[in-house]
Structures are given as structure tokens and as C-alpha cells.
Design a protein around this motif. Structure first.
Motif, PDB file in Angstrom:
ATOM      1  N   ASP A   1      -4.947   7.191  -0.748  1.00 44.70           N
ATOM      2  CA  ASP A   1      -4.341   6.022  -1.384  1.00 44.70           C
ATOM      3  C   ASP A   1      -4.237   6.283  -2.889  1.00 44.70           C
TER       4      ASP A   1
ATOM      5  N   TYR B   1      -4.207  12.499   3.750  1.00 42.47           N
ATOM      6  CA  TYR B   1      -3.563  11.330   3.153  1.00 42.47           C
ATOM      7  C   TYR B   1      -4.560  10.607   2.246  1.00 42.47           C
TER       8      TYR B   1
ATOM      9  N   THR C   1      -2.136   6.353   9.934  1.00 44.17           N
ATOM     10  CA  THR C   1      -2.180   7.414   8.926  1.00 44.17           C
ATOM     11  C   THR C   1      -3.316   8.382   9.212  1.00 44.17           C
ATOM     12  N   ALA C   2      -4.483   7.848   9.526  1.00 48.16           N
ATOM     13  CA  ALA C   2      -5.637   8.692   9.833  1.00 48.16           C
ATOM     14  C   ALA C   2      -5.417   9.490  11.115  1.00 48.16           C
TER      15      ALA C   2
ATOM     16  N   ASP D   1     -11.047   4.375   9.339  1.00 47.89           N
ATOM     17  CA  ASP D   1      -9.892   3.474   9.351  1.00 47.89           C
ATOM     18  C   ASP D   1      -9.451   3.180  10.786  1.00 47.89           C
TER      19      ASP D   1
ATOM     20  N   GLN E   1      -9.521   9.038   0.670  1.00 50.85           N
ATOM     21  CA  GLN E   1      -8.866   9.656   1.815  1.00 50.85           C
ATOM     22  C   GLN E   1      -8.953   8.746   3.038  1.00 50.85           C
ATOM     23  N   TYR E   2      -7.881   8.775   3.863  1.00 49.01           N
ATOM     24  CA  TYR E   2      -7.866   8.035   5.130  1.00 49.01           C
ATOM     25  C   TYR E   2      -8.617   8.851   6.177  1.00 49.01           C
ATOM     26  N   THR E   3      -9.548   8.204   6.888  1.00 43.87           N
ATOM     27  CA  THR E   3     -10.446   8.913   7.795  1.00 43.87           C
ATOM     28  C   THR E   3     -10.575   8.157   9.120  1.00 43.87           C
TER      29      THR E   3
ATOM     30  N   VAL F   1       0.807   5.491   0.385  1.00 47.17           N
ATOM     31  CA  VAL F   1       0.012   6.614   0.878  1.00 47.17           C
ATOM     32  C   VAL F   1       0.631   7.917   0.387  1.00 47.17           C
TER      33      VAL F   1
ATOM     34  N   ARG G   1      -3.186   1.952   8.263  1.00 46.78           N
ATOM     35  CA  ARG G   1      -4.251   2.878   7.869  1.00 46.78           C
ATOM     36  C   ARG G   1      -4.725   3.709   9.060  1.00 46.78           C
TER      37      ARG G   1
ATOM     38  N   GLU H   1       0.854  -1.186   0.000  1.00 45.93           N
ATOM     39  CA  GLU H   1       0.000   0.000   0.000  1.00 45.93           C
ATOM     40  C   GLU H   1       0.890   1.237   0.000  1.00 45.93           C
TER      41      GLU H   1
END
Length: 363
Positions: free
Chosen positions: A300, A298, A274-275, A310, A305-307, A17, A271, A15
Motif C-alpha cells: 500500500d 504488493y 491482492t494477497a 488479509d 505488504q499484503y499478506t 496498491v 486486499r 486504496e
């Protein structure tokens, strides 16, 4: 960006980011002084820098410049602490007395916690005991914090499964480098149209300068005993002035982070971390003075978007696997052993090392 844009780097990752950051207040990220060089306390703390080769558009000549950046290790440290706090709380062991019950002694518990929190718990002359590779590989991937972020535990090196990139400022000198990291389609995440990207001409020299970029504050002196103040000094205002370099609010950064392992645990933890960094919205130092506030987003490769969702999915995993994860912590302390060198005998002869369970520092 020219029509013949360079091909985007393929990290062959489980993955990838893509991070887009806009500073809302001036950011300070201090550099580390050279080894054995004592910093001059009278000088402002310099911003962290990274050398890059910048190409002159007219002549095509490349010149080295030192560019202010936010190190990946600093972002990694933020992520580690956020992820650890959430993990321990969700597992019900965020209180020290509950955490300690997993281990044979409070010394071991303290050592394990220090390792989880900082990524390193090792002392001079620690010698790790050998483990068979099958056991080592299993244990090193048994708990999300050390599996994802790695660390050094009394000489036992555990390689983390993620790579946290440097936050590179978007200036004219870095556009070609950034074009290797992100696609033109992702430029919109900076709230920029492609036309704006093509005409973006902010230079590194205008981003930070030795004089204009220094912010100064007054550190009020605390009196421990009565003493004469310099003539004309107000008692409430008397103190030392200190300063540090900042980069201005409005500066934009790009960051690329990579996950190298496709296991469910690491993917969910990656993930979630990251969020968490995104939602925290603070970078660098001097945050108590209002520095370092930022919009951090952030995405992918598909643009999703990472939220907070996650984070919630990671929380569900922790709850469903609580028993196995607590067992992994306890097993780590029992299996990851080392030998600690004793002090020399009074006659100067060497004492034989003791074999210790992980985390014990006392002889």
C-alpha cells in the motif's frame, strides 16, 4: 531518475496498491489476433504488446514502440477465480449440489456460477428488464465478487469497484512513465537502490526480439489409427513443433491497482484478492511447462505488504455475514431478470419474448 522527478499521479482512490514483479522463469502472455484474422498456425504465438511513446535521451524525439506487457485483464481473471474459490468454500457452497440449492433451478445455478467465474453471462438478443436505481445499486453491491469485479449478466452491466492495471516492464523507455506511478521511495521493493534505478539501462529491444525470444516445444502426435510415418522418424518423437514468444527470467514489472469504493466488504475482498495473486506467484500461460513463475509483491502507499493475514480477515467477514451473503445470491437470481428472444415461428413471424429469471436459457 532526475532530481526534478514528475509528480506522482493521484488516483483519488479509496486504496491504491503498488505491485512489483520479478520473473523467475520466462513468461508467455499471448496476444489476441485481430478481429476476423485467422492466425497462421505455423508462426509462433506473439507476446501481448502495448504501444507507448519512448523518448530518445540524446535528441528528445519521441518514437512509438510496441512494448510487451501483461494485461490487467489477465491478472484480474486470476484474482477473480482465486477470490471466488475461497469465497464459495468459506461460505460452504463450493460443492455444486449445495450451490444449486440457493436457486429455483439448476439452469439458473449454472448461469449464476458462470457469471461469477467469468464475469460475463449473456447471449445474443438478451434484453435486460429495467430495475429502479435504488434496488439496482443495492443488489450490485451485495456480494463481493460482482461488487468488486463487476460483470455483464444478460445485458445487466454491473460496474466493479476496482481497477487492475497493466503490468509494465521496467526498461529504460518506461522509467519516466513508471515514475508517474510510483514514488522513488518504493523503488527499494525491487531490491534496487536509488543509484541502481538511475543507472538502469535495459532497453525494450533487448527484452524481446522476434527470433531470440521464441521458445519451441514438440507436441507429440496421438495415433488414432495405424498410418505410415515419414521415413527416418522415431515413433516416440514424431509430432508437431510449436512455439511462442517469451520475455526472459529476471524481467521486472510495475503494476498499480486501485479500489474506488470504501465499503468494508469491498476493501476486505480487494486486499484478500491482492494477497492471493501474490501468494500464487504465477502469471501468463504455458505454466504446466514451468513458465510464468514470479515473485509478486504488493504494497500500500505506506509500504505495508499484503499478506495471508488479509485473506484471513476477509474469511472472518464471510463467516460473520454468511446468511446475508447467501440471501444476496438468491435475491440476485430473483430480481435481475431479462427477456430472451424466442426463435421465429414457422411462418417467419416473430414470437413474443418470454420474461425469465436470471440465468435461465431454456425456453
Amino acid at each position: 531518475m532526475s532530481e526534478k522527478a514528475p509528480r506522482i499521479v493521484n488516483f483519488q482512490a479509496a486504496e491504491t496498491v503498488y505491485g512489483f514483479v520479478t520473473a523467475l522463469t520466462p513468461i508467455h502472455h499471448g496476444e489476441i489476433p485481430p478481429y476476423n484474422v485467422k492466425p497462421d498456425t505455423g508462426e509462433p504465438v506473439r507476446f501481448r504488446r502495448m504501444p507507448i511513446l519512448a523518448e530518445d535521451k540524446l535528441t528528445g524525439v519521441q518514437t512509438r514502440i510496441d512494448l510487451p506487457v501483461i494485461s490487467g485483464n489477465a491478472v484480474r481473471g486470476i484474482g477473480r477465480r482465486l477470490l471466488l474459490g475461497y469465497t464459495l468454500k468459506t461460505l460452504g457452497i463450493d460443492k455444486r449440489e449445495k450451490f444449486n440449492k440457493l436457486f429455483a433451478t439448476s439452469d439458473i445455478a449454472s448461469d449464476i456460477f458462470f457469471f461469477l467465474h467469468n464475469g460475463g453471462a449473456t447471449h445474443k438478443n438478451d434484453t435486460p428488464d429495467q430495475l429502479d436505481m435504488e434496488t439496482y445499486d443495492r443488489i450490485s453491491r451485495s456480494f463481493p465478487i460482482w461488487s468488486l469485479l463487476g460483470g455483464n449478466y444478460h445485458g445487466h452491466m454491473i460496474e466493479g469497484q476496482c481497477r487492475i492495471g497493466i503490468m509494465i516492464p521496467l526498461v529504460s523507455e518506461t522509467k519516466s512513465l513508471i515514475s508517474l506511478l510510483i514514488s522513488k521511495a518504493l523503488v527499494k521493493q525491487f531490491d534496487m537502490e536509488e543509484k541502481e534505478w538511475d543507472s538502469f539501462e535495459l532497453t525494450a529491444s533487448s527484452l524481446i526480439s522476434e527470433k531470440a525470444s521464441v521458445v519451441r516445444y514438440m507436441r507429440r502426435a496421438e495415433k488414432t489409427e495405424p498410418k505410415e510415418e515419414p521415413a527416418g522418424k522415431d515413433d516416440d518423437k514424431y509430432g508437431a513443433v510449436f512455439g511462442f514468444e517469451v520475455i526472459p527470467a529476471g524481467t521486472k514489472f510495475v503494476q498499480v491497482n486501485v479500489l474506488t469504493d470504501d465499503s468494508e466488504m469491498n476493501r476486505l475482498a480487494f486486499r484478500a484478492m491482492t494477497a492471493m495473486i501474490s501468494l500464487r506467484g504465477v502469471l501468463g500461460g504455458q505454466v504446466a511447462k514451468g513458465h510464468g513463475m514470479a515473485v509478486i509483491r504488493y504494497f500500500d502507499a505506506s509500504g505495508s505488504q499484503y499478506t495471508r493475514e488479509d485473506i484471513d480477515r476477509y474469511g472472518v467477514y464471510l463467516i460473520e455475514n454468511k446468511s446475508a451473503l447467501l440471501d444476496a445470491l438468491a435475491e440476485f437470481a430473483k430480481k435481475i431478470t431479462y427477456q430472451k428472444k424466442k426463435a421465429d415461428n414457422a411462418d417467419g413471424s416473430k414470437k413474443k419474448p418470454d420474461k425469465k429469471a436470471a440465468g435461465t436459457d431454456s425456453n
